[in-house]
Motif scaffolding. Structure first.
Motif, PDB file in Angstrom:
ATOM      1  N   MET A   1      44.881  45.036  44.679  1.00 27.05           N
ATOM      2  CA  MET A   1      44.307  45.413  45.784  1.00 27.05           C
ATOM      3  C   MET A   1      43.147  43.588  45.795  1.00 27.05           C
ATOM      4  SD  MET A   1      43.706  48.173  47.576  1.00 27.05           S
ATOM      5  CE  MET A   1      44.447  49.114  46.627  1.00 27.05           C
ATOM      6  N   ARG A   2      43.050  43.223  46.618  1.00 24.68           N
ATOM      7  CA  ARG A   2      42.422  42.627  47.219  1.00 24.68           C
ATOM      8  C   ARG A   2      41.650  42.271  48.566  1.00 24.68           C
ATOM      9  NH1 ARG A   2      45.566  37.248  44.630  1.00 24.68           N
ATOM     10  NH2 ARG A   2      46.520  38.186  46.211  1.00 24.68           N
ATOM     11  N   ILE A   3      40.338  43.205  48.611  1.00 27.66           N
ATOM     12  CA  ILE A   3      39.957  43.040  49.884  1.00 27.66           C
ATOM     13  C   ILE A   3      38.460  42.638  50.400  1.00 27.66           C
ATOM     14  CG2 ILE A   3      39.240  44.946  51.416  1.00 27.66           C
ATOM     15  CD1 ILE A   3      40.287  47.415  50.039  1.00 27.66           C
ATOM     16  N   ALA A   4      38.844  41.576  51.474  1.00 30.11           N
ATOM     17  CA  ALA A   4      37.767  40.594  52.006  1.00 30.11           C
ATOM     18  C   ALA A   4      36.981  41.451  53.053  1.00 30.11           C
ATOM     19  CB  ALA A   4      38.179  39.067  52.062  1.00 30.11           C
TER      20      ALA A   4
ATOM     21  N   ALA B   1      40.186  48.367  43.369  1.00 26.36           N
ATOM     22  CA  ALA B   1      39.889  47.572  44.311  1.00 26.36           C
ATOM     23  C   ALA B   1      38.792  45.584  44.052  1.00 26.36           C
ATOM     24  CB  ALA B   1      40.302  47.317  45.967  1.00 26.36           C
ATOM     25  N   GLU B   2      39.842  44.564  44.099  1.00 28.01           N
ATOM     26  CA  GLU B   2      38.932  44.031  43.858  1.00 28.01           C
ATOM     27  C   GLU B   2      38.116  43.571  45.330  1.00 28.01           C
ATOM     28  OE1 GLU B   2      40.223  40.324  42.255  1.00 28.01           O
ATOM     29  OE2 GLU B   2      41.564  41.547  40.474  1.00 28.01           O
ATOM     30  N   ILE B   3      36.669  43.566  45.441  1.00 26.90           N
ATOM     31  CA  ILE B   3      36.071  43.428  46.839  1.00 26.90           C
ATOM     32  C   ILE B   3      35.941  41.985  46.467  1.00 26.90           C
ATOM     33  CG2 ILE B   3      34.029  44.056  48.721  1.00 26.90           C
ATOM     34  CD1 ILE B   3      35.728  46.861  47.946  1.00 26.90           C
ATOM     35  N   TYR B   4      35.318  41.768  47.973  1.00 26.32           N
ATOM     36  CA  TYR B   4      34.938  40.483  48.212  1.00 26.32           C
ATOM     37  C   TYR B   4      34.147  40.198  49.359  1.00 26.32           C
ATOM     38  CZ  TYR B   4      37.897  39.032  44.781  1.00 26.32           C
ATOM     39  OH  TYR B   4      39.161  38.987  43.883  1.00 26.32           O
ATOM     40  N   LEU B   5      32.789  40.289  49.668  1.00 20.50           N
ATOM     41  CA  LEU B   5      31.851  40.270  50.099  1.00 20.50           C
ATOM     42  C   LEU B   5      31.533  38.558  50.791  1.00 20.50           C
ATOM     43  CD1 LEU B   5      29.459  42.940  49.200  1.00 20.50           C
ATOM     44  CD2 LEU B   5      31.259  43.026  50.652  1.00 20.50           C
TER      45      LEU B   5
ATOM     46  N   LEU C   1      31.972  49.654  41.806  1.00 21.84           N
ATOM     47  CA  LEU C   1      33.314  48.320  42.140  1.00 21.84           C
ATOM     48  C   LEU C   1      33.172  47.560  41.941  1.00 21.84           C
ATOM     49  CD1 LEU C   1      32.021  49.852  46.037  1.00 21.84           C
ATOM     50  CD2 LEU C   1      33.923  50.713  45.250  1.00 21.84           C
ATOM     51  N   LYS C   2      34.161  46.378  41.830  1.00 24.09           N
ATOM     52  CA  LYS C   2      34.445  45.375  41.733  1.00 24.09           C
ATOM     53  C   LYS C   2      33.928  44.532  42.332  1.00 24.09           C
ATOM     54  CE  LYS C   2      38.377  46.982  38.665  1.00 24.09           C
ATOM     55  NZ  LYS C   2      39.771  47.194  38.452  1.00 24.09           N
TER      56      LYS C   2
END
Length: 436
Positions: free
Chosen positions: A1-4, A29-33, A59-60
């Motif tokens: 699961m990839r969340i931006a 989840a993989e988190i992109y800021l 958190l990733k």
């Protein structure tokens, strides 16, 4: 699961990261800021990592200053909460129309200011949506950026994304105000709210499991100063509007005199700015270890709306009390494809908006704003000066056609650096309309 999280410097992001860290469904989840402001991005990344350590769910997180970096990692969910020079531009959106005698309560989401705001934010969000669509057109995309229903309409109609939803915490604001008024806990209040964003109406109001409207009636007899505009609308139409006087007042020509001074205009804009600063101050203290876990838990009163929906989509079926979707029979009497705010069930099968019936008199109030929503979003998406002019003259807050058009022309001049879809000739076209 990839969340931006795009516009990660927004005050929505810490709440979202907290929700992820405290969710069994989302914790891996993989988190992109993503944020164009490098300093703000570093700050929010540090907050996210601290939240992970505090709540023992590392958190990733990866952080980027360019949304195009997402092309290298992919994306399943995107949360957009972007704005440029918010308070500087908001001041102008309020002050310029006011100078021409147009008394709009806030100038953020409705009135001439709301139209000006729409013209600026839509191209910004569409540029982001284009990148997301190139990566994964099926990605669920949640929009917090105001004017939220107009931006959501534009993305639904001018981007290739298939799953676009507008989100707002206004229903939580109404629960909070009612809990204070009725002297109960927020979780002891339930209702079904439906309409247009910042202009919804409460049905099936319940307080401690009982019919809430008779209880509300008794309390309001002793509370004449509670939200005068909302009280008037309730007395006339039989349903309490939501979320609050100043948000509702953006869409009504008689609101200016009824909304208290401290909740409108420059006073409210400044109050909102200071509240944002206070949140960031608290987060800085949190980073320094001066805000203990228990106090941080109390600060976060409700889970993030977007992440709550993602939980539903990923397997934890639930009811979302307010979500903004294209109307497909969800509210009878409003045009198809209008972005309406209704409750929805979320599950691995997707988002299922619920149908809500509203009285025809309330539908009549909403229909005008539904048309302005479409016109303003289309004007922004297409660069149509003709639709700009139509939206100005359709707006109930505009009490003089020439002044409304003059105010719009001046707003477009001062904001032209953020209106890539328009140029000086378009402003000259409005001025020709005025002279004719």
């Amino acid at each position: 699961m990839r969340i931006a999280f795009i516009g990660a410097g927004s005050i929505f992001t810490p709440l979202a990261l907290y929700t992820v860290a405290n969710s069994d469904v989302l914790a891996d989840a993989e988190i992109y800021l993503i944020d164009v402001d490098g300093e703000r991005l570093k700050f929010i990344e540090a907050v996210g990592r601290k939240i992970g350590r505090i709540f023992k769910k590392e958190l990733k997180i990866q952080a980027f200053t360019d949304v195009k970096n997402l092309q290298n990692v992919g994306i399943d969910y995107a949360v957009i909460s972007v704005e440029k020079e918010r308070y500087k531009r908001w001041h102008l959106d309020f002050e310029i129309p006011h100078k021409y005698g147009i008394k709009q309560v806030l100038g953020e989401n409705g009135g001439i200011g709301g139209l000006s705001h729409t013209l600026r934010v839509v191209p910004l969000v569409l540029s982001i949506a284009e990148v997301i669509g190139d990566i994964n057109k099926d990605a669920y995309t949640f929009i917090y950026s105001n004017p939220e229903p107009r931006v959501t309409y534009a993305v639904n109609n001018y981007a290739k994304l298939k799953n676009v939803y507008g989100l707002c915490t206004g229903y939580l604001e109404r629960k909070e105000s009612l809990a204070t008024l009725l002297n109960v806990k927020e979780n002891e209040i339930t209702f079904t709210a439906a309409g247009l964003n910042h202009f919804t109406w409460l049905k099936e109001l319940s307080v401690k499991g009982k019919d809430g409207y008779p209880i509300l009636d008794e309390v309001l007899k002793k509370s004449p100063s509670f939200e005068p505009l909302s009280q008037l609308l309730y007395k006339i139409y039989g349903l309490l509007p939501s979320p609050s006087d100043n948000h509702i007042g953006e869409y009504l020509p008689f609101a200016w005199e009824l909304v208290p001074e401290e909740k409108k205009g420059l006073k409210w804009i400044e109050r909102t700015r200071k509240e944002g600063e206070e949140v960031r101050k608290l987060l800085r203290l949190f980073l320094k270890g001066l805000v203990p876990k228990l106090a941080f838990n109390k600060f976060i009163k409700n889970p993030d709306v977007a992440m709550s929906i993602v939980e539903g989509l990923e397997g934890k079926e639930k009811l979302q009390e307010a979500i903004n979707v294209p109307n497909d029979g969800h509210i009878n009497g409003l045009p198809k494809s209008t972005i309406v705010e209704v409750p929805a069930k979320t599950s691995p099968k997707g988002v299922k908006p619920l149908r809500v019936e509203l009285p025809r008199e309330i539908i009549a109030l909403l229909r005008t704003q539904a048309e302005i929503q479409k016109l303003s979003a289309e004007a922004a998406g297409e660069g149509s000066i003709e639709k700009v002019a139509k939206a100005v003259l359709l707006d109930p807050v505009v009490n003089n056609a020439e002044n409304g058009l003059r105010a719009m022309a001046e707003l477009m001049k001062v904001h032209l650096d953020m209106l890539p879809q328009f140029d000086e000739r378009d402003i000259e076209e409005i001025e020709r309309i005025i002279k004719s």
